[in-house]
Design a protein around this motif. Sequence first.
Motif, mmCIF file in Angstrom:
data_model
loop_
_atom_site.group_PDB
_atom_site.id
_atom_site.type_symbol
_atom_site.label_atom_id
_atom_site.label_comp_id
_atom_site.label_asym_id
_atom_site.label_seq_id
_atom_site.Cartn_x
_atom_site.Cartn_y
_atom_site.Cartn_z
ATOM 1 N N THR A 79 -41.790 27.120 -10.980
ATOM 2 C CA THR A 79 -41.088 27.254 -12.211
ATOM 3 C C THR A 79 -41.883 28.564 -12.810
ATOM 4 O O THR A 79 -41.904 28.641 -12.223
ATOM 5 N N GLU A 80 -40.908 27.928 -14.200
ATOM 6 C CA GLU A 80 -41.290 29.395 -15.362
ATOM 7 C C GLU A 80 -42.612 29.315 -15.391
ATOM 8 O O GLU A 80 -43.071 30.709 -15.174
ATOM 9 N N ASN A 91 -37.718 23.240 -12.417
ATOM 10 C CA ASN A 91 -38.104 23.738 -13.255
ATOM 11 C C ASN A 91 -37.661 22.390 -14.450
ATOM 12 O O ASN A 91 -38.891 22.079 -15.277
#
Length: 153
Positions: A78-79, A132
């Motif tokens: 994810t980010e 995300n």
Amino acid sequence: MNKVVVFQLGNEQYAIPIEQVVSIEKMAAPTVIPQMPDYMLGVVRIRGELVPVLDMVKILYRHSYIQTEKTRLIVVQTEDLVVAFIADDAKEILDIPSEAMKKLNMLAYRQTPYFLGVANLPERLITLIDANRLFESLEGMQVIKERIKENQS
């Protein structure tokens, strides 16, 4: 063409875009971290990194997964961090033609902005998930980020 990793949750098939998937691992018993959201079962060590394990069945259906020999961890970037989603089975890597993708405009999907759409294929329907957005939408996700960062320093 959308290249995705397809996985099974109960009777439904879901997919995550391949660029978000780091790896698919056999289920490992997570180390429990106290006072985490109920969908986070703990952490596992994958290639030296502590990765939170999230129960996808609990997130989407509000009951716990049942482990079998097919249970897999879908490890996604994810980010902010790498997380592992528990899936009943990791099926395949698939190319979904763009024309097979249908956008979801139903009211229910406003509550699930992480669903990118449904792949309408001859033999099956596959719901595409943005990992995300899913992680960011979870209640308590900030706590998970903080605890993982603490444990990695």
